[in-house]
Design a protein around this motif. Structure first.
Motif, PDB file in Angstrom:
ATOM      1  N   LYS A 113       0.830  -1.214   0.000  1.00 42.69           N
ATOM      2  CA  LYS A 113       0.000   0.000   0.000  1.00 42.69           C
ATOM      3  C   LYS A 113       0.862   1.261   0.000  1.00 42.69           C
ATOM      4  O   LYS A 113       0.548   2.243  -0.680  1.00 42.69           O
ATOM      5  CB  LYS A 113      -0.942   0.000   1.203  1.00 42.69           C
ATOM      6  N   SER A 114       1.966   1.231   0.742  1.00 43.23           N
ATOM      7  CA  SER A 114       2.841   2.409   0.795  1.00 43.23           C
ATOM      8  C   SER A 114       3.456   2.706  -0.572  1.00 43.23           C
ATOM      9  O   SER A 114       3.651   3.873  -0.936  1.00 43.23           O
ATOM     10  CB  SER A 114       3.940   2.210   1.845  1.00 43.23           C
ATOM     11  N   LYS A 117       1.949   1.761  -3.459  1.00 40.24           N
ATOM     12  CA  LYS A 117       0.818   2.112  -4.320  1.00 40.24           C
ATOM     13  C   LYS A 117       0.347   3.539  -4.069  1.00 40.24           C
ATOM     14  O   LYS A 117      -0.116   4.223  -4.995  1.00 40.24           O
ATOM     15  CB  LYS A 117      -0.324   1.121  -4.066  1.00 40.24           C
ATOM     16  N   ASP A 118       0.480   4.012  -2.837  1.00 45.06           N
ATOM     17  CA  ASP A 118      -0.053   5.314  -2.464  1.00 45.06           C
ATOM     18  C   ASP A 118       0.844   6.488  -2.835  1.00 45.06           C
ATOM     19  O   ASP A 118       0.461   7.639  -2.648  1.00 45.06           O
ATOM     20  CB  ASP A 118      -0.317   5.373  -0.958  1.00 45.06           C
ATOM     21  N   ASP A 134       2.290   9.444  -4.559  1.00 47.66           N
ATOM     22  CA  ASP A 134       1.741  10.392  -5.520  1.00 47.66           C
ATOM     23  C   ASP A 134       2.838  11.367  -5.911  1.00 47.66           C
ATOM     24  O   ASP A 134       3.277  12.181  -5.093  1.00 47.66           O
ATOM     25  CB  ASP A 134       0.547  11.136  -4.873  1.00 47.66           C
TER      26      ASP A 134
END
Length: 226
Positions: free
Chosen positions: A214-215, A217-218, A220
Motif C-alpha cells: 500500500k505504501s 501504491k499510495d 503520488d
C-alpha cells in the motif's frame, strides 16, 4: 505516460517457498496489481529460481495477472509452455534474443503482452527499432540473478530516456523497474517516467507486507518533494 495509477508487482522470488500459498494469498489480498515471476536457468544468470511446475501452482491460486520475466538463454523454446503455465505478460532479455522482433511476434501470437528486459549495462537506445512492438520494457536496476541487491542509480536516467523515446511512438508503453525498489526511490522512478514497480524483499521481508504494498501504491508524484 499512461494516465492510470502506477502498478505494483511483488516479486515471488522473495517469497517464502515453504509457505508459498500463504504469500500468494497475501498478494491477492493486497493492492498489488501483478505477480512478478522470475524464471532463471543458471546459464543466462548465475542462479536457478524455479520452473514452470511452480509457476503453474502460483497461477492456480493467483487472482492477478502473472508478469513473467524469463532470465534464460534461447527463450523462444519456452514461450508456449510459459503461456500454458499461466503467463499474461512474457518478458525476454534483449541480451538473450538473436531475433528479437521474431520473438516478440511469437509472444503476441500466443495472446500475451510482450516485454523486453535490459540489463544495467544495456542502453535503451538499442530498443528504437522495436519500440512500437512492445507492451513493456523492464529496466533492471540491479544485475539480474539474485534478490536483495543495491539499486543502481543510473536507472533514473535510463527511465527518463526511454520515456522520451516512447513519446509519440508508443505512448501506452509500460516502463517497469526491477531491483532494489523501495519507498526511498519509488517516487523518483515514477517521476522519471516508470509506471510499474517490481519489489521483492522489500515487500516479502516486511513486518506487514500488505501495508508495504500500500505504501508503494499510495505514492503520488504530484505531492512528493523529489
Amino acid at each position: 505516460m499512461s494516465l492510470q495509477k502506477h502498478l505494483i508487482a511483488p516479486s515471488v522470488l522473495a517469497a517464502d517457498f515453504a509457505n508459498l500459498r500463504d504469500d500468494i494469498q497475501m498478494v491477492n489480498n493486497s493492492e498489488a496489481d501483478w505477480f512478478h515471476i522470475d524464471i532463471m536457468d543458471g546459464v543466462f544468470v548465475p542462479n536457478i529460481s524455479f520452473g514452470f511446475p511452480v509457476m503453474q501452482a502460483i497461477a492456480k491460486h493467483a487472482t492477478k495477472p502473472l508478469d513473467v520475466h524469463l532470465m534464460i538463454v534461447d527463450p523462444d523454446r519456452y514461450l508456449k509452455v510459459c503461456k500454458d503455465s499461466g503467463a499474461d505478460i512474457i518478458t525476454v532479455h534483449y541480451e538473450a534474443c538473436t531475433h528479437l522482433h521474431r520473438t516478440l511476434a511469437a509472444i503476441k501470437e500466443l495472446g500475451c503482452k510482450a516485454g523486453v528486459a535490459l540489463n544495467p549495462h544495456t542502453p535503451v537506445a538499442l530498443l528504437k527499432d522495436v519500440l512500437a512492438d512492445l507492451d513493456l520494457v523492464c529496466l533492471m536496476s540491479v544485475n539480474p540473478g539474485f534478490g536483495g541487491q543495491k539499486f543502481i542509480t543510473n536507472t533514473y536516467a535510463k527511465v527518463q530516456e526511454l520515456r522520451g523515446m516512447a513519446q509519440g511512438v508508443n505512448d501506452g508503453l509500460f516502463i517497469e523497474v526491477d531491483g532494489g525498489v523501495t519507498t526511498d526511490n519509488a517516487a523518483r522512478l515514477l517521476k522519471a517516467g516508470a509506471d510499474v514497480l517490481v519489489a521483492g524483499s522489500f515487500v516479502f521481508s516486511a513486518k506487514d507486507p500488505i501495508a508495504t504494498v500500500k505504501s508503494l501504491k499510495d505514492i503520488d508524484i504530484n505531492v512528493q518533494n523529489i
